[in-house]
Write a protein that holds these residues in place. Sequence first.
Motif, PDB file in Angstrom:
ATOM      1  N   PHE A  48      36.347 -12.990  94.882  1.00 54.49           N
ATOM      2  CA  PHE A  48      37.426 -13.481  93.925  1.00 54.49           C
ATOM      3  C   PHE A  48      37.527 -12.724  92.753  1.00 54.49           C
ATOM      4  O   PHE A  48      38.831 -12.127  92.452  1.00 54.49           O
ATOM      5  N   VAL A  49      36.413 -12.305  91.916  1.00 57.30           N
ATOM      6  CA  VAL A  49      36.334 -11.691  90.835  1.00 57.30           C
ATOM      7  C   VAL A  49      36.836 -10.209  91.238  1.00 57.30           C
ATOM      8  O   VAL A  49      37.562  -9.475  90.494  1.00 57.30           O
ATOM      9  N   PHE A  50      36.530  -9.720  92.107  1.00 55.63           N
ATOM     10  CA  PHE A  50      37.009  -8.395  92.604  1.00 55.63           C
ATOM     11  C   PHE A  50      38.594  -8.198  92.834  1.00 55.63           C
ATOM     12  O   PHE A  50      38.969  -7.330  92.124  1.00 55.63           O
ATOM     13  N   PHE A  51      38.993  -8.984  93.492  1.00 60.18           N
ATOM     14  CA  PHE A  51      40.238  -8.677  93.913  1.00 60.18           C
ATOM     15  C   PHE A  51      41.212  -9.144  92.689  1.00 60.18           C
ATOM     16  O   PHE A  51      42.358  -8.490  92.433  1.00 60.18           O
ATOM     17  N   SER A  52      40.832  -9.973  91.950  1.00 57.34           N
ATOM     18  CA  SER A  52      41.600 -10.743  90.474  1.00 57.34           C
ATOM     19  C   SER A  52      41.406  -9.398  89.810  1.00 57.34           C
ATOM     20  O   SER A  52      42.514  -9.072  89.118  1.00 57.34           O
ATOM     21  N   TYR A  53      40.297  -8.867  89.365  1.00 55.11           N
ATOM     22  CA  TYR A  53      39.906  -7.723  88.591  1.00 55.11           C
ATOM     23  C   TYR A  53      41.056  -6.387  88.836  1.00 55.11           C
ATOM     24  O   TYR A  53      41.476  -5.978  88.079  1.00 55.11           O
ATOM     25  N   MET A  54      40.906  -6.131  90.204  1.00 57.63           N
ATOM     26  CA  MET A  54      41.591  -4.806  90.743  1.00 57.63           C
ATOM     27  C   MET A  54      43.117  -5.078  90.408  1.00 57.63           C
ATOM     28  O   MET A  54      43.841  -4.131  89.926  1.00 57.63           O
ATOM     29  N   GLY A  55      43.694  -6.337  90.925  1.00 54.26           N
ATOM     30  CA  GLY A  55      44.996  -6.414  90.630  1.00 54.26           C
ATOM     31  C   GLY A  55      45.314  -6.408  88.976  1.00 54.26           C
ATOM     32  O   GLY A  55      46.394  -5.770  88.839  1.00 54.26           O
ATOM     33  N   LEU A  56      44.452  -7.157  88.454  1.00 58.51           N
ATOM     34  CA  LEU A  56      44.912  -7.048  86.655  1.00 58.51           C
ATOM     35  C   LEU A  56      44.964  -5.719  86.158  1.00 58.51           C
ATOM     36  O   LEU A  56      45.648  -5.127  85.305  1.00 58.51           O
ATOM     37  N   CYS A  57      43.929  -5.081  86.683  1.00 56.65           N
ATOM     38  CA  CYS A  57      43.709  -3.618  85.998  1.00 56.65           C
ATOM     39  C   CYS A  57      44.769  -2.812  86.720  1.00 56.65           C
ATOM     40  O   CYS A  57      45.077  -1.840  86.149  1.00 56.65           O
ATOM     41  N   ALA A  58      45.390  -3.116  87.763  1.00 56.99           N
ATOM     42  CA  ALA A  58      46.596  -2.181  88.297  1.00 56.99           C
ATOM     43  C   ALA A  58      47.863  -2.649  87.665  1.00 56.99           C
ATOM     44  O   ALA A  58      48.727  -2.103  87.655  1.00 56.99           O
ATOM     45  N   GLY A  59      47.576  -3.653  86.425  1.00 56.75           N
ATOM     46  CA  GLY A  59      48.934  -4.122  86.016  1.00 56.75           C
ATOM     47  C   GLY A  59      50.051  -5.048  86.617  1.00 56.75           C
ATOM     48  O   GLY A  59      51.044  -5.213  86.112  1.00 56.75           O
ATOM     49  N   LYS A  60      49.457  -5.787  87.428  1.00 59.17           N
ATOM     50  CA  LYS A  60      49.889  -6.771  88.179  1.00 59.17           C
ATOM     51  C   LYS A  60      50.016  -8.134  87.521  1.00 59.17           C
ATOM     52  O   LYS A  60      48.919  -8.343  86.818  1.00 59.17           O
ATOM     53  N   ASN A  61      51.080  -8.844  87.575  1.00 64.58           N
ATOM     54  CA  ASN A  61      51.010 -10.323  86.876  1.00 64.58           C
ATOM     55  C   ASN A  61      50.429 -11.221  87.869  1.00 64.58           C
ATOM     56  O   ASN A  61      50.111 -10.988  88.934  1.00 64.58           O
ATOM     57  N   LEU A  62      50.035 -12.389  87.251  1.00 62.69           N
ATOM     58  CA  LEU A  62      49.400 -13.571  87.931  1.00 62.69           C
ATOM     59  C   LEU A  62      49.885 -13.997  89.289  1.00 62.69           C
ATOM     60  O   LEU A  62      49.274 -13.930  90.232  1.00 62.69           O
ATOM     61  N   PRO A  63      51.424 -14.154  89.337  1.00 66.42           N
ATOM     62  CA  PRO A  63      51.691 -14.158  90.760  1.00 66.42           C
ATOM     63  C   PRO A  63      51.491 -13.283  91.853  1.00 66.42           C
ATOM     64  O   PRO A  63      51.194 -13.552  93.166  1.00 66.42           O
ATOM     65  N   LYS A  64      51.556 -12.042  91.566  1.00 63.21           N
ATOM     66  CA  LYS A  64      51.265 -10.865  92.407  1.00 63.21           C
ATOM     67  C   LYS A  64      49.643 -10.867  92.709  1.00 63.21           C
ATOM     68  O   LYS A  64      49.381 -10.410  93.842  1.00 63.21           O
ATOM     69  N   VAL A  65      48.889 -11.224  91.576  1.00 62.50           N
ATOM     70  CA  VAL A  65      47.641 -11.032  91.988  1.00 62.50           C
ATOM     71  C   VAL A  65      47.111 -12.105  92.995  1.00 62.50           C
ATOM     72  O   VAL A  65      46.480 -12.126  94.027  1.00 62.50           O
TER      73      VAL A  65
END
Length: 215
Positions: free
Chosen positions: A120-137
């Motif tokens: 959960f932390v990995f995919f959330s972290y990678m998504g946020l670092c890629a500049g994605k918003n919360l719905p996209k994450v």
Amino acid sequence: MLKVWNWYQNCLSVHPVKTQVVSSTILWGVGDLTAQFITHSATKKRLQLSDSDAKFMVNWKRLAVTSMFGFGFVGPVGHFWYEGLDKFIRFKLQLMPKSVRFVATKVAMDSMIFGPFHLFVFFSYMGLCAGKNLPKVKEDLKRNYVPALVLEGGVWSVVQVFNFWYLPVKYQLLYVNLFCLLDSAFLSWLEQQKDASWKKCFQVFHSKNEKGGQC
């Protein structure tokens, strides 16, 4: 090689957390670099491109982001998790070390608590670092979380049985870190697979109205 091993053992004894953090950073970076190369090679083969047409270029930003995951999460959190897990089962549950119940309890707790949390932390972290918003994450979690949990679950259970049964606690950290090299490559590769059709077989949490492939 023996000198390197002795040096590592000394660092692990004197500075266990720092050693775990540094080794996790390096191994997760190498794992992501491996995943990038595998993805590049597969794409080149699929599109039938020559070496001159498709040169391998390192995505340094992605490499740095993945390495920082090893630095900020896997190293420190992994260290305290395995140390705490061993103490909890030994002294709170009072199970005999190396017994079947001792190892089975460790594997079960690791699989049900740390494994899902780590993903959960990995995919959330990678998504946020890629500049994605919360719905996209959240959307990415739906797509990637269950496939990773299912595919990793069986493998890590076997890995941890050997780890908890045969290795002293101080070496369990190194053992897990070495397998994290493969794990980071797998997770980085999986995260880059986007909407691959095979993932739809695992998307059990999607709404009924969402269209998807069939297994």
